[in-house]
Enzyme design. Structure first.
Site, PDB file in Angstrom:
ATOM      1  N   GLU A 131       0.833  -1.207   0.000  1.00  0.00           N
ATOM      2  CA  GLU A 131       0.000   0.000   0.000  1.00  0.00           C
ATOM      3  C   GLU A 131       0.860   1.247   0.000  1.00  0.00           C
ATOM      4  O   GLU A 131       1.852   1.339   0.727  1.00  0.00           O
ATOM      5  CB  GLU A 131      -0.918  -0.005   1.226  1.00  0.00           C
ATOM      6  CG  GLU A 131      -2.261   0.609   0.974  1.00  0.00           C
ATOM      7  CD  GLU A 131      -3.095  -0.178  -0.022  1.00  0.00           C
ATOM      8  OE1 GLU A 131      -3.179   0.275  -1.191  1.00  0.00           O
ATOM      9  OE2 GLU A 131      -3.638  -1.224   0.334  1.00  0.00           O
TER      10      GLU A 131
ATOM     11  N   ASP B 200      -3.889   0.862  -9.743  1.00  0.00           N
ATOM     12  CA  ASP B 200      -5.329   0.663  -9.915  1.00  0.00           C
ATOM     13  C   ASP B 200      -5.672   0.408 -11.381  1.00  0.00           C
ATOM     14  O   ASP B 200      -6.446  -0.498 -11.716  1.00  0.00           O
ATOM     15  CB  ASP B 200      -6.097   1.876  -9.404  1.00  0.00           C
ATOM     16  CG  ASP B 200      -5.911   2.094  -7.921  1.00  0.00           C
ATOM     17  OD1 ASP B 200      -5.371   1.200  -7.254  1.00  0.00           O
ATOM     18  OD2 ASP B 200      -6.300   3.168  -7.426  1.00  0.00           O
TER      19      ASP B 200
ATOM     20  N   ASP C 173       3.151   2.246  -4.802  1.00  0.00           N
ATOM     21  CA  ASP C 173       3.208   2.353  -6.261  1.00  0.00           C
ATOM     22  C   ASP C 173       3.788   3.687  -6.714  1.00  0.00           C
ATOM     23  O   ASP C 173       4.612   3.746  -7.621  1.00  0.00           O
ATOM     24  CB  ASP C 173       1.845   2.087  -6.896  1.00  0.00           C
ATOM     25  CG  ASP C 173       0.723   2.955  -6.389  1.00  0.00           C
ATOM     26  OD1 ASP C 173       0.914   3.675  -5.384  1.00  0.00           O
ATOM     27  OD2 ASP C 173      -0.370   2.915  -7.001  1.00  0.00           O
TER      28      ASP C 173
ATOM     29  N   GLY D 101     -16.299   4.943  -2.719  1.00  0.00           N
ATOM     30  CA  GLY D 101     -15.686   5.231  -1.436  1.00  0.00           C
ATOM     31  C   GLY D 101     -15.178   4.025  -0.686  1.00  0.00           C
ATOM     32  O   GLY D 101     -14.694   4.153   0.436  1.00  0.00           O
TER      33      GLY D 101
END
Length: 391
Positions: A38, A176, A41, A126
């Site tokens: 997390e 993503d 990237d 969200g």
């Protein structure tokens, strides 16, 4: 939510009602999870995402009108995109995802005629499942397939990322978009965000499954603090590279080097750098665990990631910390659980024994509601292919 086939039919039927003919093409683009890795990237590190069974569907045909006509089924609203004036808009802001993609294709020398497009899907907003990337990747895939453009998958991924940067205003990394486009059924992907090489890893969960628990909150800090974290990492690199001039990102340092130079960094910047360098190392080790089928070791690293995201990177929140702590009470049934995504809300991702899942859902629904006066949502996740043409 609608069942998949019914939802596809609804998108196509709505298209026919609005535009008087069947769509020329129907495309799907999935959301994504990230098992571990997390905030690495945009630091040129490693990530470990997978495409999931939550997706956005696009029905599209060429248009004879001068503007692209968009209809967002989930909010029952339409909007136009002027191909001769491709600039970010504040109202309605959601058109920026599409405008940015058209601008990116034009920048590469492609003439993009106006289209009619109806889109909608079951990726919850969200929740940290990258509905925005699915919008951009899916729209780009539909346009290139509709007009027979010679565009490589990596081009669509990079166009989508640039749309996010320049039109949406979020300086995201590439993970993503990569996951939405390149996903492979029943596999996770270890992506090196520095050179964009990747490997597929079979996701062998044995008697476990993947469960997302959605806090249903998205604190207002999310977007601004995401960009702040990126700036803090860049500041850290500026200081650290005095000792390693050839370095260009936090990927070029290890956690030991960051610890050695802690006194030269502002406290908050040191903790950001400590988390990122440790997470890059942890993600590579976790991939090796998964390859060996060692879910206990993999899960422990997920737990470590959550602690780092909460304490060092400071992108968690009370709701996410609560869910992670509750999962940690059941180490035999839940080897790993952590917050997932940019932070300040959204989901935790849990590796959980299938036989324990329903009991844990009941426990969390009661305890979370008692604590926060609202119930969470639960998403059972399977791993799917990336963006593709349906019909």
């Amino acid at each position: 939510m609608f069942e998949e086939l019914d939802y596809q039919s609804l998108i196509s039927r709505t298209f026919t009602e609005l535009y008087g003919s069947s769509p020329a093409i129907v495309v799907r683009a999935p959301g994504r999870i990230n098992l571990i890795g997390e905030h690495t990237d945009y630091n040129n590190g490693f990530v470990f995402p997978a495409a999931i069974n939550r997706e956005i569907i696009f029905a599209m045909s060429p248009s004879t009108r001068p503007d692209t006509s968009l209809f967002a089924l989930n909010i029952n609203k339409g909007a136009l995109v002027n191909h001769k004036k491709l600039v970010p808009k504040s109202n309605p802001a959601w058109t920026n995802f599409f405008t940015g993609v058209v601008a990116g294709l034009q920048r590469r020398g492609f003439e993009i005629p106006p289209v009619n497009c109806v889109f909608g899907g079951d990726i919850p907003n969200g929740a940290g499942l990258s509905s925005s990337a699915a919008l951009e990747v899916g729209f780009g895939t539909a346009l290139t397939q509709l007009f027979g453009l010679s565009v490589e998958p990596w081009d669509i991924i990079q166009i989508a990322q640039k749309a996010e940067h320049e039109f949406v205003g979020v300086k995201c990394g590439i993970m993503d978009m990569f996951a939405s486009k390149m996903g492979k059924k029943d596999h996770a992907m270890l992506l090196d965000c520095r050179d964009l090489t990747f490997d597929y890893y079979p996701l062998q969960l044995q008697d476990h499954s993947l469960l997302l628990i959605d806090t249903r909150v998205k604190h207002s800090l999310a977007s601004s603090e995401y960009n702040t974290r990126r700036l803090e990492c860049e500041l850290g690199v500026t200081v650290l590279k005095k000792h390693k001039p050839e370095a260009n990102s936090l990927r070029d340092f290890n956690s030991f080097e960051v610890e050695e130079l802690a006194d030269e960094l502002p406290e908050n910047v040191f903790r950001r750098c400590r988390f990122v360098t440790g997470e890059i190392e942890r993600t590579q080790a976790a991939a090796r665990d998964l390859k060996k089928g060692d879910l206990l070791a993999f899960g422990k690293k997920m737990n470590d990631t959550h602690r780092g995201l909460s304490a060092d990177y400071e992108v968690s929140c009370r709701e996410l910390d609560f869910l992670a702590a509750e999962a940690a009470r059941f180490p035999d049934e839940i080897p790993g659980a952590r917050m997932m995504g940019g932070g300040f809300g959204g989901c935790t991702i849990n590796i959980i024994k299938k036989e324990f899942e329903e009991e844990f859902k009941r426990h969390i629904e009661l305890s979370f509601t008692k604590q926060f006066h609202t119930a969470p949502n639960f998403y059972d996740i399977s791993i799917q292919d990336g963006a593709s043409v349906i019909s």
